[in-house]
Write a protein that holds these residues in place. Structure first.
Motif, PDB file in Angstrom:
ATOM      1  N   LEU A 132      12.771  12.495 -76.937  1.00 55.14           N
ATOM      2  CA  LEU A 132      13.994  11.707 -77.047  1.00 55.14           C
ATOM      3  C   LEU A 132      14.338  11.216 -75.646  1.00 55.14           C
ATOM      4  CD1 LEU A 132      16.230  10.823 -79.068  1.00 55.14           C
ATOM      5  CD2 LEU A 132      17.554  12.790 -78.264  1.00 55.14           C
ATOM      6  N   TYR A 133      14.347   9.898 -75.474  1.00 55.09           N
ATOM      7  CA  TYR A 133      14.531   9.312 -74.143  1.00 55.09           C
ATOM      8  C   TYR A 133      15.903   8.671 -74.015  1.00 55.09           C
ATOM      9  CZ  TYR A 133      14.072   6.094 -70.221  1.00 55.09           C
ATOM     10  OH  TYR A 133      14.284   5.409 -69.051  1.00 55.09           O
ATOM     11  N   ILE A 134      16.605   9.012 -72.926  1.00 51.51           N
ATOM     12  CA  ILE A 134      17.922   8.441 -72.644  1.00 51.51           C
ATOM     13  C   ILE A 134      17.881   7.794 -71.266  1.00 51.51           C
ATOM     14  CG2 ILE A 134      20.400   8.863 -72.567  1.00 51.51           C
ATOM     15  CD1 ILE A 134      19.826  11.597 -73.886  1.00 51.51           C
ATOM     16  N   ASP A 135      17.952   6.487 -71.229  1.00 54.51           N
ATOM     17  CA  ASP A 135      18.058   5.778 -69.957  1.00 54.51           C
ATOM     18  C   ASP A 135      19.534   5.789 -69.534  1.00 54.51           C
ATOM     19  OD1 ASP A 135      17.310   4.382 -67.734  1.00 54.51           O
ATOM     20  OD2 ASP A 135      17.090   2.450 -68.748  1.00 54.51           O
ATOM     21  N   GLU A 136      19.758   5.898 -68.223  1.00 49.71           N
ATOM     22  CA  GLU A 136      21.131   6.019 -67.696  1.00 49.71           C
ATOM     23  C   GLU A 136      21.847   7.191 -68.364  1.00 49.71           C
ATOM     24  OE1 GLU A 136      21.684   4.334 -65.196  1.00 49.71           O
ATOM     25  OE2 GLU A 136      20.372   2.603 -65.352  1.00 49.71           O
ATOM     26  N   VAL A 137      21.170   8.336 -68.374  1.00 46.72           N
ATOM     27  CA  VAL A 137      21.686   9.508 -69.087  1.00 46.72           C
ATOM     28  C   VAL A 137      23.021   9.974 -68.522  1.00 46.72           C
ATOM     29  CG1 VAL A 137      20.376  11.105 -67.607  1.00 46.72           C
ATOM     30  CG2 VAL A 137      21.053  11.824 -69.904  1.00 46.72           C
ATOM     31  N   ASN A 138      23.281   9.693 -67.239  1.00 45.95           N
ATOM     32  CA  ASN A 138      24.547  10.117 -66.642  1.00 45.95           C
ATOM     33  C   ASN A 138      25.731   9.295 -67.141  1.00 45.95           C
ATOM     34  OD1 ASN A 138      22.970   8.217 -65.254  1.00 45.95           O
ATOM     35  ND2 ASN A 138      24.213   8.356 -63.421  1.00 45.95           N
ATOM     36  N   LEU A 139      25.469   8.214 -67.873  1.00 49.85           N
ATOM     37  CA  LEU A 139      26.545   7.394 -68.434  1.00 49.85           C
ATOM     38  C   LEU A 139      26.775   7.678 -69.917  1.00 49.85           C
ATOM     39  CD1 LEU A 139      25.709   3.943 -66.757  1.00 49.85           C
ATOM     40  CD2 LEU A 139      27.192   5.776 -65.904  1.00 49.85           C
ATOM     41  N   LEU A 140      26.083   8.654 -70.451  1.00 47.32           N
ATOM     42  CA  LEU A 140      26.190   8.977 -71.873  1.00 47.32           C
ATOM     43  C   LEU A 140      27.582   9.535 -72.184  1.00 47.32           C
ATOM     44  CD1 LEU A 140      24.198   8.902 -74.295  1.00 47.32           C
ATOM     45  CD2 LEU A 140      23.803  11.336 -73.900  1.00 47.32           C
ATOM     46  N   GLU A 141      28.139   9.127 -73.314  1.00 45.67           N
ATOM     47  CA  GLU A 141      29.482   9.568 -73.695  1.00 45.67           C
ATOM     48  C   GLU A 141      29.510  11.075 -73.949  1.00 45.67           C
ATOM     49  OE1 GLU A 141      31.159   7.288 -76.845  1.00 45.67           O
ATOM     50  OE2 GLU A 141      30.466   5.378 -76.022  1.00 45.67           O
ATOM     51  N   ASP A 142      30.655  11.689 -73.614  1.00 45.20           N
ATOM     52  CA  ASP A 142      30.770  13.148 -73.652  1.00 45.20           C
ATOM     53  C   ASP A 142      30.510  13.728 -75.040  1.00 45.20           C
ATOM     54  OD1 ASP A 142      31.265  13.292 -70.981  1.00 45.20           O
ATOM     55  OD2 ASP A 142      33.429  13.593 -71.148  1.00 45.20           O
ATOM     56  N   HIS A 143      30.995  13.062 -76.088  1.00 43.50           N
ATOM     57  CA  HIS A 143      30.821  13.652 -77.420  1.00 43.50           C
ATOM     58  C   HIS A 143      29.354  13.637 -77.859  1.00 43.50           C
ATOM     59  CE1 HIS A 143      30.985   9.396 -78.595  1.00 43.50           C
ATOM     60  NE2 HIS A 143      30.461   9.742 -79.758  1.00 43.50           N
ATOM     61  N   ILE A 144      28.577  12.649 -77.376  1.00 44.21           N
ATOM     62  CA  ILE A 144      27.137  12.636 -77.670  1.00 44.21           C
ATOM     63  C   ILE A 144      26.429  13.715 -76.850  1.00 44.21           C
ATOM     64  CG2 ILE A 144      25.032  11.255 -77.626  1.00 44.21           C
ATOM     65  CD1 ILE A 144      26.999  10.356 -79.735  1.00 44.21           C
ATOM     66  N   VAL A 145      26.881  13.922 -75.617  1.00 45.94           N
ATOM     67  CA  VAL A 145      26.328  14.996 -74.782  1.00 45.94           C
ATOM     68  C   VAL A 145      26.545  16.341 -75.467  1.00 45.94           C
ATOM     69  CG1 VAL A 145      26.571  16.250 -72.603  1.00 45.94           C
ATOM     70  CG2 VAL A 145      26.577  13.749 -72.606  1.00 45.94           C
ATOM     71  N   ASP A 146      27.759  16.584 -75.961  1.00 40.86           N
ATOM     72  CA  ASP A 146      28.049  17.850 -76.640  1.00 40.86           C
ATOM     73  C   ASP A 146      27.148  18.035 -77.860  1.00 40.86           C
ATOM     74  OD1 ASP A 146      30.053  18.382 -74.814  1.00 40.86           O
ATOM     75  OD2 ASP A 146      31.632  17.509 -76.056  1.00 40.86           O
TER      76      ASP A 146
END
Length: 334
Positions: A132-146
């Protein structure tokens, strides 16, 4: 479909390529975080990874890439259980993605047209047993991170809403890339990445010229370029397959276990995930090197990747994490 740039043709960035190869040998190492300057081949390497990875055996009709018919979830009602070979999936998780798209949700079309309550799988189903690849992972929304943290911990995607109660396997290697200038990563997600790599713009003029030369050849002499470098990718793929087989036979001595623990103590890493990842990645590297047992050479090579992103910040030490790990390795391993 756009042809990816061959993995073996990427100039330099050896640490990044090594980290990705090791996760292909042993996905249990965890994810790979690639942070660095724009235009340094981060996304190119991930796209190239898809064509490098060995194919996997899956049940043809299974939406979660199960290897055996008995592993297919009941809700999928799989009729065709014929085994087949498929490319290992590398699934993009775009910024701004909705939770329904990630986890899956009620199939609205079937609900409206047939009156059936059916589940429409999401990106986590497609990524099972893959990447599973996430580009610009540091900009991912908090609820998706959780959400990702929960699934990465359990290896199971559970959907409990809209009258649905669905569970399915969701074991994947998380690959994230980003530019540190655009923000830091949440510590909880950072710790979930098994290996972390810092990439920089090549400083040597010969390297930069070679990048230009290869990219130009890829665009103007595509067929000849691919014929050459895909052959190199095939050699690397064979090496990964051989390393997977050899992995279980790689020996680990008590001295190596002590070295892993002493390194983590010297660096003050929190928890035990650091040394566990260090050991696992060193074993994969030993298998890759066709070594019978893990040696200190493998620990030296892997320590910056496995431990660099787990260090506590030290306001009295201006050295970067890689320099601090290098010092600790020299002190502990000599």
């Amino acid at each position: 479909m756009t042809t990816p740039f061959p993995f073996s043709a990427i100039v330099g960035q050896d640490q990044m390529k090594l980290a990705m190869v090791l996760t292909a040998i042993d996905p249990g190492i965890g994810g790979v975080l690639v942070f660095g300057d724009r235009g340094t081949g981060k996304s190119t390497a991930v796209r190239a990874l898809a064509s490098l990875l060995p194919p996997m055996t899956v049940v043809r009709g299974c939406p979660v890439n199960s290897e055996r018919p008995e592993d297919c979830p009941d809700w999928a009602n799989v009729a065709d259980t014929t085994p087949e070979q498929r490319p290992t999936p590398v699934v993009d998780l775009p910024l701004g993605v909705t939770e329904d798209r990630v986890t899956g949700a009620l199939d609205i079309e079937r609900a409206l047209t047939q009156g059936e309550k059916a589940f429409e799988p999401g990106l986590l189903a497609r990524a099972n047993r893959g990447y599973l690849y996430i580009d610009e992972v540091n900009l991912l929304e908090d609820h998706i991170v959780d959400l990702l943290l929960d699934v990465a911990q359990s290896g199971v995607n559970a959907v409990e809403r809209e009258g649905l109660s669905i569970r399915h396997a969701a074991r994947f290697v998380l690959v994230g890339s980003g530019n540190p200038e655009e923000g830091e990563l949440r510590p909880q997600l950072l710790d979930r990445f098994g290996l972390s790599v810092e990439v920089t713009t090549p400083g040597a003029i010969d390297d930069r010229i070679e990048v230009i030369r290869r990219r130009s050849a890829f665009e103007t002499e595509t067929r000849a370029f691919l014929d050459h470098w895909q052959a190199e990718d095939a050699k690397l793929r064979d090496r990964i397959v051989a390393a997977r087989t050899a992995l279980r036979d790689v020996a680990t001595t008590e001295d190596i276990l002590r070295d892993c623990a002493e390194l983590s103590i010297a660096l003050g890493t929190d928890g035990l995930r650091g040394e566990l990842t260090l050991l696992r990645a060193a074993r994969a590297l030993a298998a890759h090197d066709n070594a019978a047992a893990i040696t200190r050479d493998q620990l030296r090579a892997i320590a910056p990747l496995a431990l660099g992103h787990r260090l506590r910040r030290d306001p009295l030490d201006e050295a970067g994490s890689t320099a601090r790990v290098t010092r600790a390795v020299a002190d502990v391993l000599g």
